[in-house]
Scaffold this active site. Structure first.
Site, PDB file in Angstrom:
ATOM      1  N   HIS A 474     -36.568  21.128   4.276  1.00 60.28           N
ATOM      2  CA  HIS A 474     -37.975  20.872   4.143  1.00 60.28           C
ATOM      3  C   HIS A 474     -38.209  19.618   3.242  1.00 60.28           C
ATOM      4  O   HIS A 474     -39.204  19.642   2.543  1.00 60.28           O
ATOM      5  CB  HIS A 474     -39.020  21.747   3.852  1.00 60.28           C
TER       6      HIS A 474
HETATM    7  C1  LIG Z   1     -31.488  22.697  10.004  1.00 61.41           C
HETATM    8  C2  LIG Z   1     -33.002  22.406   9.953  1.00 61.41           C
HETATM    9  C3  LIG Z   1     -33.912  23.499  10.392  1.00 61.41           C
HETATM   10  C4  LIG Z   1     -35.333  23.040  10.409  1.00 61.41           C
HETATM   11  N1  LIG Z   1     -36.279  24.064  10.617  1.00 61.41           N
HETATM   12  C5  LIG Z   1     -37.501  23.827  10.942  1.00 61.41           C
HETATM   13  C6  LIG Z   1     -38.528  24.899  11.582  1.00 61.41           C
HETATM   14  O1  LIG Z   1     -38.021  25.761  12.162  1.00 61.41           O
HETATM   15  N2  LIG Z   1     -39.599  24.567  11.640  1.00 61.41           N
HETATM   16  C7  LIG Z   1     -40.017  23.341  10.995  1.00 61.41           C
HETATM   17  O2  LIG Z   1     -41.220  23.235  10.984  1.00 61.41           O
HETATM   18  N3  LIG Z   1     -39.432  22.513  10.270  1.00 61.41           N
HETATM   19  C8  LIG Z   1     -37.901  22.763  10.259  1.00 61.41           C
HETATM   20  N4  LIG Z   1     -37.311  21.902   9.697  1.00 61.41           N
HETATM   21  C9  LIG Z   1     -37.843  20.618   9.081  1.00 61.41           C
HETATM   22  C10 LIG Z   1     -38.249  19.698   9.947  1.00 61.41           C
HETATM   23  O3  LIG Z   1     -37.543  19.598  11.243  1.00 61.41           O
HETATM   24  C11 LIG Z   1     -38.640  18.224   9.401  1.00 61.41           C
HETATM   25  O4  LIG Z   1     -39.518  18.594   8.323  1.00 61.41           O
HETATM   26  C12 LIG Z   1     -39.196  17.229  10.140  1.00 61.41           C
HETATM   27  O5  LIG Z   1     -38.492  17.001  11.337  1.00 61.41           O
HETATM   28  C13 LIG Z   1     -39.271  16.217   9.390  1.00 61.41           C
HETATM   29  O6  LIG Z   1     -39.956  15.109  10.292  1.00 61.41           O
HETATM   30  P1  LIG Z   1     -39.714  13.486   9.948  1.00 61.41           P
HETATM   31  O7  LIG Z   1     -40.554  12.971  10.906  1.00 61.41           O
HETATM   32  O8  LIG Z   1     -40.332  13.534   8.282  1.00 61.41           O
HETATM   33  O9  LIG Z   1     -38.398  13.194   9.696  1.00 61.41           O
HETATM   34  P2  LIG Z   1     -37.124  13.585  10.749  1.00 61.41           P
HETATM   35  O10 LIG Z   1     -37.679  14.686  11.601  1.00 61.41           O
HETATM   36  O11 LIG Z   1     -36.050  13.721  10.116  1.00 61.41           O
HETATM   37  O12 LIG Z   1     -36.949  11.808  11.587  1.00 61.41           O
HETATM   38  C14 LIG Z   1     -36.260  10.916  10.985  1.00 61.41           C
HETATM   39  C15 LIG Z   1     -35.718  10.056  12.262  1.00 61.41           C
HETATM   40  O13 LIG Z   1     -35.331   8.883  11.566  1.00 61.41           O
HETATM   41  C16 LIG Z   1     -34.162   8.626  12.019  1.00 61.41           C
HETATM   42  N5  LIG Z   1     -33.496   7.649  11.087  1.00 61.41           N
HETATM   43  C17 LIG Z   1     -33.243   7.778   9.779  1.00 61.41           C
HETATM   44  N6  LIG Z   1     -32.879   6.703   8.915  1.00 61.41           N
HETATM   45  C18 LIG Z   1     -32.629   5.799  10.155  1.00 61.41           C
HETATM   46  C19 LIG Z   1     -32.294   4.424  10.010  1.00 61.41           C
HETATM   47  N7  LIG Z   1     -31.916   3.760   8.910  1.00 61.41           N
HETATM   48  N8  LIG Z   1     -32.551   3.730  11.409  1.00 61.41           N
HETATM   49  C20 LIG Z   1     -32.869   4.308  12.242  1.00 61.41           C
HETATM   50  N9  LIG Z   1     -33.459   5.470  12.367  1.00 61.41           N
HETATM   51  C21 LIG Z   1     -32.981   6.282  11.290  1.00 61.41           C
HETATM   52  C22 LIG Z   1     -33.485   9.705  11.938  1.00 61.41           C
HETATM   53  O14 LIG Z   1     -32.200   9.927  12.804  1.00 61.41           O
HETATM   54  C23 LIG Z   1     -34.452  10.790  12.420  1.00 61.41           C
HETATM   55  O15 LIG Z   1     -34.417  10.778  13.913  1.00 61.41           O
HETATM   56  C24 LIG Z   1     -35.800  22.088   9.898  1.00 61.41           C
HETATM   57  C25 LIG Z   1     -35.024  20.851   9.489  1.00 61.41           C
HETATM   58  C26 LIG Z   1     -33.525  21.125   9.355  1.00 61.41           C
HETATM   59  C27 LIG Z   1     -32.650  20.028   9.182  1.00 61.41           C
END
Ligand SMILES: Cc1cc2nc3c(=O)[nH]c(=O)nc-3n(C[C@H](O)[C@H](O)[C@H](O)COP(=O)(O)OP(=O)(O)OC[C@H]3O[C@@H](n4cnc5c(N)ncnc54)[C@H](O)[C@@H]3O)c2cc1C
Length: 538
Positions: A474
């Site tokens: 997280h």
């Molecule tokens: C193994 C695991 C289990 C989890 N379990 C849960 C759960 O059960 N329930 C829950 O609520 N949360 C869970 N989480 C946490 C949740 O998935 C994350 O908190 C959430 O996805 C974060 O969202 P975000 O939009 O901040 O980033 P992310 O969802 O990480 O999205 C960021 C995106 O940007 C892309 N990216 C990064 N850098 C670049 C770049 N330079 N150029 C282009 N693209 C790029 C990445 O590839 C990714 O697709 C889990 C996470 C993981 C890894």
């Protein structure tokens, strides 16, 4: 099936594929908005903006397709860890964990974290959103408004509860169907400890002291329903939304103080694409601060050390890193019991001290053993289950540091788990409650005995906590929303000191929410799109 526009129509996949092939083979020099990152928040922002057919949206994603059994079969989520769908970040050696280097997986590919996570849907506590509103100075971040957003975006499949749950939105949320007997045993165990049990975890349970419930999950017809699948996939046949995979964003391009585009590498080819109205960074809590720093937005002294020209001095970029550190406690099953659904179907929140205003402990049952690399050496049963017992309100704060001028070089991640001694005290209370739960009468029919930690005290318990500590995945709070000098974005998610650049992802959380983070990331995406539409008449 008769509705041609429905993504469930057999024709949809072909139409969507042809549309995206056409759009991505004729990339435009500029779009109205570029959304960087197709993860939990970015998927929401891109879809909501593209709902206006006059707005040209480009969604950039470094990874690839999500069309794989490892993503779509809920039971296979662990197989993505360490795969090419995982950025594979690793924190620096941590002196508070006896030098351990904790793996910090994050999703790479369409859906980001929501394509590799455990699918748990958890809204955060009322007080989290009140804090967001205070930090932002905007009541629209407050609980009542956010509750309205949740009602609007959910397509709730459980028993009707119109005060809390909506049924007309894009996000298909269901209670784990036919949960395992050990998930039901966990609710019974909670009752034995006088902890209230709720019909679902996303209503009154998160307005008060906490409680236990069967988990809400993003699973639809037995397949993962990531936030990408919920929001973007149904829009892939639209002419105004271009989704470009294998597109690694390196920097935001500024003209003076205005963000006018992004520099990226697509399938190995460097390019610059313009953004007429604005750029949104939704790259997640590690990569968003990284791209900001490489674009000249960050701590002046740090940028100057690496010769990066400073566009805006914002010392908060990359600071305030938070995560829910977890300590696995494991029991051996007396008979093998196959995990069901995602293998995590029961959840509990509780307080370590009665005077707290909200739960500070977070428990997700996992229906197979999940040791750390250290605790694995204590012996893992062939058939067992683990309570992922974590700190919902950690006090420790980490930070991210540049290591190179080269945007391709990784950042140094100082996760700093347990660097604040209060977290060690809370961890001891967390493990104690976890053991009381796992050793309760309700589990006896299923369990041969406790494998770890056992009845440890003093130094032995302290050692266990430091050996067992792992990420809850997280990662958040590294470009926080607020109004003090360490804030990176304002209440409208605009990066301070520059124009036409917003952040919308877990980075903007002032404090990590009480629970799993993807649902709050959906709200962050909704708020970002709402504010952009308002500000620019989109
Ligand atoms: C193994 C695991 C289990 C989890 N379990 C849960 C759960 O059960 N329930 C829950 O609520 N949360 C869970 N989480 C946490 C949740 O998935 C994350 O908190 C959430 O996805 C974060 O969202 P975000 O939009 O901040 O980033 P992310 O969802 O990480 O999205 C960021 C995106 O940007 C892309 N990216 C990064 N850098 C670049 C770049 N330079 N150029 C282009 N693209 C790029 C990445 O590839 C990714 O697709 C889990 C996470 C993981 C890894």
């Amino acid at each position: 099936m008769d509705d041609l526009a429905s993504p469930d129509h057999p024709d949809f996949a072909r139409r969507a594929h042809e549309n995206q092939a056409r759009l991505t083979s004729a990339l435009q020099p500029s779009y109205d908005v570029i959304v960087c990152g197709a993860g939990s928040s970015g998927s929401v922002v891109a879809r909501r903006l593209a709902e206006n057919s006059d707005v040209r949206v480009l969604l950039l994603e470094a990874g690839g397709s999500d069309d794989a059994d490892a993503v779509l079969n809920p039971a296979l989520w662990p197989t993505n860890l360490g795969s090419d769908r995982d950025w594979g970040f690793k924190a620096q050696p941590n002196p508070h964990l006896d030098g351990r280097e904790i793996p910090m997986s994050m999703g790479k590919g369409l859906g980001g974290g929501s394509s590799i996570n455990v699918m748990v849907w958890s809204r955060g506590h009322r007080n989290d959103w009140q804090l967001f509103a205070e930090e932002a100075g905007d009541p629209r971040w407050g609980y009542e408004n956010v509750l309205g957003i949740y009602r609007r975006i959910e397509s709730w499949q459980g028993a009707p509860d119109p005060k809390y749950r909506g049924t007309g939105g894009p996000v298909w949320v269901q209670p784990a169907p036919s949960p395992s007997p050990i998930a039901l045993a966990m609710l019974e165990a909670a009752r034995e400890l006088d902890i209230p049990v709720f019909d679902h975890p996303n209503g009154p349970m998160m307005e008060q002291v906490g409680g236990a419930a069967i988990t809400d999950m993003l699973v639809r017809n037995g397949r993962r329903h990531s936030l990408y699948r919920a929001y973007v996939r149904p829009w892939l046949d639209r002419p105004n939304l271009t989704v470009l995979t294998q597109a690694l964003v390196r920097r935001v391009v500024f003209q003076g103080r205005r963000a006018v585009g992004v520099e990226l590498v697509h399938n190995g080819t460097p390019m610059v694409i313009g953004a007429r109205t604005g750029v949104v960074l939704s790259l997640g809590a590690i990569q968003t601060p990284k791209v900001l720093m490489h674009s000249g937005v960050g701590d002046r002294r740090e940028l100057e050390t690496f010769g990066i020209p400073v566009v805006q001095n914002l010392p908060g970029v990359g600071q305030n890193l938070q995560d829910h550190v977890s300590f696995g406690c494991t029991w051996e099953l007396s008979e093998p019991l196959a995990p069901r659904n995602s293998g995590s179907e029961a959840t509990m929140y509780w307080k370590s001290r009665p005077e707290l205003d909200a739960p500070d402990l977070l428990f997700c049952q996992v229906e197979f053993p999940v040791p750390s690399e250290r605790t694995a050496a204590r012996g893992v049963p062939a058939h067992g289950w683990t309570m992922f017992a974590g700190l919902a309100r950690p006090e420790s704060r980490g930070r991210l540091r540049l290591q190179s001028t080269d945007p391709a070089a990784p950042l140094a991640i100082d996760a700093s788990f347990l660097s604040d001694a209060r977290d060690v005290t809370t961890a001891a209370a967390c493990v104690e409650l976890c053991r009381a739960l796992g050793n309760a009468q309700a589990f006896r029919p299923f369990v041969r005995g406790e494998v770890m930690p056992g009845d440890l005290k003093g130094d032995a318990l302290d050692r266990y906590i430091r050996d067992a500590a792992v990420t809850y995945w997280h990662q958040s709070c590294t470009a926080k929303m607020g109004r003090d000098e360490m804030s990176v974005v304002d209440g409208a998610l605009r990066v301070y000191g520059v124009d036409a650049l917003r952040v919308a992802d877990a980075s903007i959380m002032p404090r990590v929410t009480t629970g799993n983070t993807q649902a709050p990331c959906a709200v962050i995406g909704e708020r970002a799109a709402e504010m952009m539409r308002e500000a620019h008449g989109l």
